[in-house]
Design a protein around this motif. Structure first.
Motif, PDB file in Angstrom:
ATOM      1  N   LEU A 221       0.821  -1.207   0.000  1.00  0.00           N
ATOM      2  CA  LEU A 221       0.000   0.000   0.000  1.00  0.00           C
ATOM      3  C   LEU A 221       0.855   1.257   0.000  1.00  0.00           C
ATOM      4  CD1 LEU A 221      -2.730   1.478   0.351  1.00  0.00           C
ATOM      5  CD2 LEU A 221      -2.480   1.149   2.811  1.00  0.00           C
ATOM      6  N   LYS A 222       1.883   1.304   0.849  1.00  0.00           N
ATOM      7  CA  LYS A 222       2.692   2.520   0.948  1.00  0.00           C
ATOM      8  C   LYS A 222       3.425   2.813  -0.359  1.00  0.00           C
ATOM      9  CE  LYS A 222       4.790   3.529   4.825  1.00  0.00           C
ATOM     10  NZ  LYS A 222       5.589   3.464   6.067  1.00  0.00           N
ATOM     11  N   ASP A 223       3.861   1.784  -1.056  1.00  0.00           N
ATOM     12  CA  ASP A 223       4.535   1.990  -2.345  1.00  0.00           C
ATOM     13  C   ASP A 223       3.557   2.576  -3.366  1.00  0.00           C
ATOM     14  OD1 ASP A 223       6.822   0.955  -1.244  1.00  0.00           O
ATOM     15  OD2 ASP A 223       6.650  -1.017  -2.214  1.00  0.00           O
ATOM     16  N   LYS A 224       2.349   2.050  -3.393  1.00  0.00           N
ATOM     17  CA  LYS A 224       1.342   2.546  -4.341  1.00  0.00           C
ATOM     18  C   LYS A 224       0.982   3.994  -4.046  1.00  0.00           C
ATOM     19  CE  LYS A 224      -3.263   1.639  -6.232  1.00  0.00           C
ATOM     20  NZ  LYS A 224      -4.423   0.713  -6.281  1.00  0.00           N
ATOM     21  N   MET A 225       0.782   4.302  -2.757  1.00  0.00           N
ATOM     22  CA  MET A 225       0.414   5.660  -2.392  1.00  0.00           C
ATOM     23  C   MET A 225       1.541   6.645  -2.695  1.00  0.00           C
ATOM     24  SD  MET A 225      -1.689   5.001   1.146  1.00  0.00           S
ATOM     25  CE  MET A 225      -2.386   6.630   1.250  1.00  0.00           C
TER      26      MET A 225
ATOM     27  N   MET B 277       4.768   6.325   8.692  1.00  0.00           N
ATOM     28  CA  MET B 277       3.648   5.508   9.160  1.00  0.00           C
ATOM     29  C   MET B 277       4.069   4.046   9.343  1.00  0.00           C
ATOM     30  SD  MET B 277       1.133   7.410   9.745  1.00  0.00           S
ATOM     31  CE  MET B 277      -0.233   8.456   9.263  1.00  0.00           C
ATOM     32  N   PRO B 278       3.481   3.362  10.334  1.00  0.00           N
ATOM     33  CA  PRO B 278       3.830   1.953  10.562  1.00  0.00           C
ATOM     34  C   PRO B 278       3.535   1.076   9.350  1.00  0.00           C
ATOM     35  CG  PRO B 278       2.582   2.850  12.415  1.00  0.00           C
ATOM     36  CD  PRO B 278       2.508   3.874  11.328  1.00  0.00           C
ATOM     37  N   LYS B 279       4.438   0.125   9.110  1.00  0.00           N
ATOM     38  CA  LYS B 279       4.250  -0.804   7.996  1.00  0.00           C
ATOM     39  C   LYS B 279       3.518  -2.046   8.484  1.00  0.00           C
ATOM     40  CE  LYS B 279       8.435   0.566   5.476  1.00  0.00           C
ATOM     41  NZ  LYS B 279       9.742   0.110   4.933  1.00  0.00           N
ATOM     42  N   HIS B 280       2.401  -2.346   7.864  1.00  0.00           N
ATOM     43  CA  HIS B 280       1.647  -3.558   8.169  1.00  0.00           C
ATOM     44  C   HIS B 280       1.441  -4.344   6.872  1.00  0.00           C
ATOM     45  CE1 HIS B 280      -0.344  -1.437  11.883  1.00  0.00           C
ATOM     46  NE2 HIS B 280       0.934  -1.691  12.053  1.00  0.00           N
ATOM     47  N   THR B 281       0.930  -5.542   6.995  1.00  0.00           N
ATOM     48  CA  THR B 281       0.725  -6.394   5.818  1.00  0.00           C
ATOM     49  C   THR B 281      -0.700  -6.947   5.761  1.00  0.00           C
ATOM     50  OG1 THR B 281       1.618  -8.309   7.000  1.00  0.00           O
ATOM     51  CG2 THR B 281       3.152  -7.029   5.629  1.00  0.00           C
ATOM     52  N   LYS B 282      -1.651  -6.167   6.225  1.00  0.00           N
ATOM     53  CA  LYS B 282      -3.048  -6.606   6.192  1.00  0.00           C
ATOM     54  C   LYS B 282      -3.619  -6.418   4.789  1.00  0.00           C
ATOM     55  CE  LYS B 282      -3.787  -5.430  11.059  1.00  0.00           C
ATOM     56  NZ  LYS B 282      -3.925  -6.817  11.525  1.00  0.00           N
ATOM     57  N   LEU B 283      -4.589  -7.242   4.438  1.00  0.00           N
ATOM     58  CA  LEU B 283      -5.251  -7.111   3.149  1.00  0.00           C
ATOM     59  C   LEU B 283      -6.131  -5.864   3.162  1.00  0.00           C
ATOM     60  CD1 LEU B 283      -6.114  -8.101   0.348  1.00  0.00           C
ATOM     61  CD2 LEU B 283      -7.760  -9.630   1.476  1.00  0.00           C
ATOM     62  N   CYS B 284      -5.870  -4.948   2.233  1.00  0.00           N
ATOM     63  CA  CYS B 284      -6.614  -3.693   2.126  1.00  0.00           C
ATOM     64  C   CYS B 284      -7.339  -3.666   0.781  1.00  0.00           C
ATOM     65  CB  CYS B 284      -5.662  -2.501   2.236  1.00  0.00           C
ATOM     66  SG  CYS B 284      -4.821  -2.366   3.836  1.00  0.00           S
ATOM     67  N   HIS B 285      -8.628  -3.413   0.804  1.00  0.00           N
ATOM     68  CA  HIS B 285      -9.432  -3.425  -0.416  1.00  0.00           C
ATOM     69  C   HIS B 285      -9.124  -2.239  -1.315  1.00  0.00           C
ATOM     70  CE1 HIS B 285     -13.053  -2.719  -2.890  1.00  0.00           C
ATOM     71  NE2 HIS B 285     -13.225  -4.037  -2.857  1.00  0.00           N
ATOM     72  N   GLY B 286      -8.985  -1.054  -0.723  1.00  0.00           N
ATOM     73  CA  GLY B 286      -8.638   0.125  -1.497  1.00  0.00           C
ATOM     74  C   GLY B 286      -9.815   0.924  -2.031  1.00  0.00           C
ATOM     75  N   ASP B 287     -11.019   0.355  -1.971  1.00  0.00           N
ATOM     76  CA  ASP B 287     -12.224   1.063  -2.425  1.00  0.00           C
ATOM     77  C   ASP B 287     -13.433   0.464  -1.722  1.00  0.00           C
ATOM     78  OD1 ASP B 287     -13.798   2.865  -3.820  1.00  0.00           O
ATOM     79  OD2 ASP B 287     -13.835   1.702  -5.668  1.00  0.00           O
TER      80      ASP B 287
ATOM     81  N   GLN C   2      -1.492  -4.752   0.158  1.00  0.00           N
ATOM     82  CA  GLN C   2      -1.236  -5.175   1.533  1.00  0.00           C
ATOM     83  C   GLN C   2      -0.626  -3.990   2.273  1.00  0.00           C
ATOM     84  OE1 GLN C   2       1.985  -7.998   2.111  1.00  0.00           O
ATOM     85  NE2 GLN C   2       2.633  -7.798  -0.025  1.00  0.00           N
ATOM     86  N   GLY C   3      -1.169  -3.722   3.470  1.00  0.00           N
ATOM     87  CA  GLY C   3      -0.669  -2.550   4.177  1.00  0.00           C
ATOM     88  C   GLY C   3      -1.381  -2.315   5.490  1.00  0.00           C
ATOM     89  N   ASN C   4      -1.476  -1.037   5.880  1.00  0.00           N
ATOM     90  CA  ASN C   4      -2.009  -0.633   7.175  1.00  0.00           C
ATOM     91  C   ASN C   4      -3.532  -0.540   7.125  1.00  0.00           C
ATOM     92  OD1 ASN C   4      -2.776   1.146   9.447  1.00  0.00           O
ATOM     93  ND2 ASN C   4      -0.577   1.321   9.753  1.00  0.00           N
ATOM     94  N   ALA C   5      -4.211  -1.260   8.024  1.00  0.00           N
ATOM     95  CA  ALA C   5      -5.676  -1.296   8.031  1.00  0.00           C
ATOM     96  C   ALA C   5      -6.279   0.091   8.220  1.00  0.00           C
ATOM     97  CB  ALA C   5      -6.160  -2.230   9.141  1.00  0.00           C
ATOM     98  N   SER C   6      -5.651   0.925   9.037  1.00  0.00           N
ATOM     99  CA  SER C   6      -6.211   2.250   9.292  1.00  0.00           C
ATOM    100  C   SER C   6      -6.191   3.129   8.048  1.00  0.00           C
ATOM    101  CB  SER C   6      -5.458   2.935  10.444  1.00  0.00           C
ATOM    102  OG  SER C   6      -5.762   2.300  11.672  1.00  0.00           O
ATOM    103  N   ALA C   7      -5.251   2.891   7.156  1.00  0.00           N
ATOM    104  CA  ALA C   7      -5.234   3.618   5.884  1.00  0.00           C
ATOM    105  C   ALA C   7      -6.455   3.237   5.053  1.00  0.00           C
ATOM    106  CB  ALA C   7      -3.950   3.326   5.118  1.00  0.00           C
ATOM    107  N   ASP C   8      -6.801   1.956   5.056  1.00  0.00           N
ATOM    108  CA  ASP C   8      -7.979   1.505   4.295  1.00  0.00           C
ATOM    109  C   ASP C   8      -9.255   2.061   4.914  1.00  0.00           C
ATOM    110  OD1 ASP C   8      -8.416   0.020   1.908  1.00  0.00           O
ATOM    111  OD2 ASP C   8      -9.359  -1.583   3.057  1.00  0.00           O
ATOM    112  N   VAL C   9      -9.300   2.123   6.236  1.00  0.00           N
ATOM    113  CA  VAL C   9     -10.456   2.695   6.927  1.00  0.00           C
ATOM    114  C   VAL C   9     -10.566   4.192   6.629  1.00  0.00           C
ATOM    115  CG1 VAL C   9     -11.444   3.205   9.195  1.00  0.00           C
ATOM    116  CG2 VAL C   9     -10.469   0.954   8.738  1.00  0.00           C
ATOM    117  N   ALA C  10      -9.437   4.888   6.601  1.00  0.00           N
ATOM    118  CA  ALA C  10      -9.438   6.315   6.282  1.00  0.00           C
ATOM    119  C   ALA C  10      -9.982   6.546   4.873  1.00  0.00           C
ATOM    120  CB  ALA C  10      -8.030   6.889   6.411  1.00  0.00           C
TER     121      ALA C  10
END
Length: 249
Positions: free
Chosen positions: A113-117, A142-152, A176-184
């Motif tokens: 996720l962080k690379d894409k952003m 930001m902390p690096k996580h590896t959770k599945l993030c949908h993105g939309d 794959q990335g930080n869950a809170s980013a996907d929630v945001a």
């Protein structure tokens, strides 16, 4: 073939043909992105535990690239919220629980996720050099996580069958990335239509997970900046406002 159009956007048209849904991409749509969407969806499907329409075929439909999926009969969660406004709190709770079940998974072959952003933010010239630098610095910290993030993840991408089964569709932005980013990102997508629903969603997520609201909010400027890269005029004003907010009380 007897296929009927069930949805259309500026870049694609979706047909139903019996128990199949055929997403047909317009002629100038990059082939690599078509193949990438099929690959991402197949990888998510293989993680198991999430109801995802199966990828059946990648091919050509009337001269244009297409992906054929399993057709899921039902209504979107957005339709149900509109039809039954008194049930919105219950629908929202189920949506948060569904999002949590997605983010509980890992899909290690997806892009980070962080690379894409970072790539998205670097492409937004209208933000200016100093703002882009601030965004990149914040993103790096930001902390690096590896959770599945949908993105939309939003109600239009959730189909509810008559038996109450929830399916999640349109995985093209998954990482794959930080869950809170996907929630945001989900929060911002709600904000574009309904602030009350956005706040309800954020409050439920933070309550269920014990996450500090300020931490999720710290992702909002970064996520808003990344969303600006999609260049949707109807979103620009609100996203620019969020992208230029750096502190929260």
């Amino acid at each position: 073939m007897g296929a009927e159009i069930i949805a259309a956007t500026a870049t694609k048209t979706v047909y139903r043909d019996g128990d199949k849904a055929i997403k047909v991409f317009h002629a100038d749509f990059p082939k690599a992105e078509v193949l990438n969407e099929a690959l991402i969806t197949a990888r998510v499907e293989e993680t198991g535990g999430i109801k995802v329409p199966k990828v059946l075929e990648v091919g050509v439909f009337e001269g244009e690239w297409s992906i054929t999926f399993e057709f899921i009969e039902g209504k979107t969660l957005e339709q149900l919220m509109e039809e039954h406004p008194d049930q919105i709190p219950d629908y929202m709770e189920k949506m948060v629980d569904l999002h949590l079940s997605v983010m509980a998974k890992q899909c290690p072959l997806l892009n980070k996720l962080k690379d894409k952003m970072a790539r998205q933010i670097s492409d937004i010239e209208e933000l200016g050099d100093s703002t882009r630098y601030e965004m990149q610095t914040r993103l790096d910290s930001m902390p690096k996580h590896t959770k599945l993030c949908h993105g939309d993840f939003n109600p239009t991408n959730i189909i509810v069958k008559d038996d109450g089964t929830f399916y999640v569709i349109d995985w093209v932005h998954a990482t794959q990335g930080n869950a809170s980013a996907d929630v945001a990102r989900t929060y911002l997508l709600f904000c574009l239509k309904d602030q009350k629903k956005a706040d309800m969603y954020m409050d439920l997520f933070c309550k269920k997970t014990g996450t500090a609201k300020k931490y999720v909010q710290s992702w909002l400027p970064i996520v808003a900046a990344a969303q600006l890269s999609k260049k949707r005029p109807e979103e620009a004003e609100l996203l620019n406002q969020w992208a230029n907010v750096f502190e929260y009380q």
